[in-house]
Design an enzyme around this catalytic site. Structure first.
Site, PDB file in Angstrom:
ATOM      1  N   GLY A  86       0.882  -1.457  -0.022  1.00  0.00           N
ATOM      2  CA  GLY A  86       0.038   0.136   0.037  1.00  0.00           C
ATOM      3  C   GLY A  86       0.918   1.321  -0.233  1.00  0.00           C
ATOM      4  N   GLY A  99      -1.273   7.568   1.215  1.00  0.00           N
ATOM      5  CA  GLY A  99      -1.676   7.660   2.631  1.00  0.00           C
ATOM      6  C   GLY A  99      -0.233   7.514   3.424  1.00  0.00           C
ATOM      7  N   ILE A 100      -0.243   6.829   4.482  1.00  0.00           N
ATOM      8  CA  ILE A 100       0.659   6.604   5.433  1.00  0.00           C
ATOM      9  C   ILE A 100       1.732   5.857   4.715  1.00  0.00           C
ATOM     10  CG2 ILE A 100       1.378   5.063   7.508  1.00  0.00           C
ATOM     11  CD1 ILE A 100      -1.420   5.703   8.551  1.00  0.00           C
ATOM     12  N   GLY A 101       1.383   4.757   3.825  1.00  0.00           N
ATOM     13  CA  GLY A 101       2.386   3.858   2.986  1.00  0.00           C
ATOM     14  C   GLY A 101       3.132   4.469   2.194  1.00  0.00           C
ATOM     15  N   TYR A 126     -13.190  -4.981  11.473  1.00  0.00           N
ATOM     16  CA  TYR A 126     -12.056  -4.225  11.340  1.00  0.00           C
ATOM     17  C   TYR A 126     -10.924  -4.329  12.441  1.00  0.00           C
ATOM     18  CZ  TYR A 126      -8.795  -0.220  10.987  1.00  0.00           C
ATOM     19  OH  TYR A 126      -7.646   0.810  10.894  1.00  0.00           O
TER      20      TYR A 126
END
Length: 337
Positions: free
Chosen positions: A21, A25-27, A179
């Site tokens: 990922g 985003g964070i990735g 989740y």
């Protein structure tokens, strides 16, 4: 005042990192930071187009840092075969692997199944990442010392539980609950894998990145409730930027202070304790056996045996029907494109 989020700048020249990922985003911020420090970064995600856009953006944003080495390898976490193909393709490159960042995931989506018949959160966030870790473990071990595996988990693990009788959500289902299950399992896998490779120069960690404003919120835009919650949280300014959200991941991955320190859990760039349910060894072992028997046919058992990991016994299928899962393909919306 907010938490102080920081990590040291280290020299990663000659190091290889995989970020699932890593296109958003964070990735993305994690991949960019590792590339800035000199690592050869592999972005693993579904969409080659989105990956190439991310790579070009990284090169543009790091243009003053000189040449950066970032590439794409295709990975669809909703398919165990794709996860196996990804590891085979990576191994075929003949590269070492010093950092494996398991970042990609989905959040609070409607009940649905992957192509392998598993509940979506369970496979995309946890099970496929476990398969990737196992199939790359021999490469990671041979790349040490101080090779690291980092699981990007979540505070939502607090809401999770391991219930073998309802892993597919067919008896009861809640979007945040499942989740949370997947994030709990990520932390538990840190413990049961670290026990099996203790002292070999490979460390496994997990972390909560904080509440971060990323594309993962698109996963529940069909829900009026969750869309409202997201909008309210955004409006009061408590969400971190992806750059700040990635700080804890990067710190866990590169900080020399944590060399040889096994099974650490991080929050706000500091070591802390995860939820108590994640730390129960008996439940961790049950999850290990349950999970491995779902992915057994996709695991390179020869490579796994070479690092000394003993395989669980094959279950009695007549008495283990809950581990089989149902089949059927559904469209997925994930943040690991």
């Amino acid at each position: 005042m907010g938490a102080r989020l920081s990590y040291p700048e280290v020299d990663l020249k000659g190091k290889v990192a995989v970020v699932t990922g890593g296109n958003t985003g964070i990735g993305y911020e994690t991949a960019k930071a590792l590339a800035r420090m000199g690592a050869h970064v592999v972005i693993a995600c579904r969409s080659q187009e989105r990956a190439q856009q991310a790579i070009e953006r990284i090169k543009l944003e790091l243009s003053e840092a000189g040449e950066v080495n970032v590439e794409f390898v295709q990975l669809d976490l909703s398919s165990l075969q794709s996860a196996r193909d990804f590891t085979d393709n990576f191994i075929a490159k003949g590269l070492p692997l010093h950092l494996l960042i398991l970042n990609a995931g989905i959040a609070a989506v409607e009940l649905g199944r992957t192509v392998d018949g598993h509940e979506k959160h369970f496979q995309i966030n946890y099970l496929s990442h476990l398969l990737i870790t196992l199939n790359l473990m021999s490469v990671i071990k041979s790349s040490g010392p101080d090779a690291r595996i980092v699981n990007v988990s979540s505070y939502a693990a607090t809401f999770g539980k391991f219930d073998p009788s309802n892993m597919d959500g067919s008896q009861r289902y809640s979007r945040m609950g499942f989740y949370g299950n997947s994030k709990l399992f990520q932390i538990m896998s840190m413990y049961f894998l670290q026990r099996r490779i203790a002292g070999c120069g490979v460390t496994i960690s997990s972390l909560h990145p904080g509440a971060v404003d990323t594309e993962i919120s698109r996963n529940f835009q069909d829900s009026t409730f969750w869309k409202t919650v997201t909008n309210v949280v955004k409006s009061v300014g408590v969400l971190r930027s992806p750059e700040k959200g990635a700080a804890t991941t990067i710190n866990a991955a590169v900080n020399p202070e944590f060399k040889d320190m096994e099974a650490l859990y991080f929050e706000n760039c500091k070591v802390t304790q995860p939820v108590r349910s994640a730390r129960d060894e008996a439940t961790q072992e049950r999850l290990w056996e349950y999970s491995f028997n779902l992915i057994r046919e996709y695991v390179d058992t020869g490579r796994l045996a070479s690092v000394g990991i003993e395989l669980p016994s094959i279950p009695d299928t007549e008495n283990n029907h809950e581990a089989t899962g149902s089949t059927g393909e559904q469209n997925l919306t994930t943040t690991e494109d």
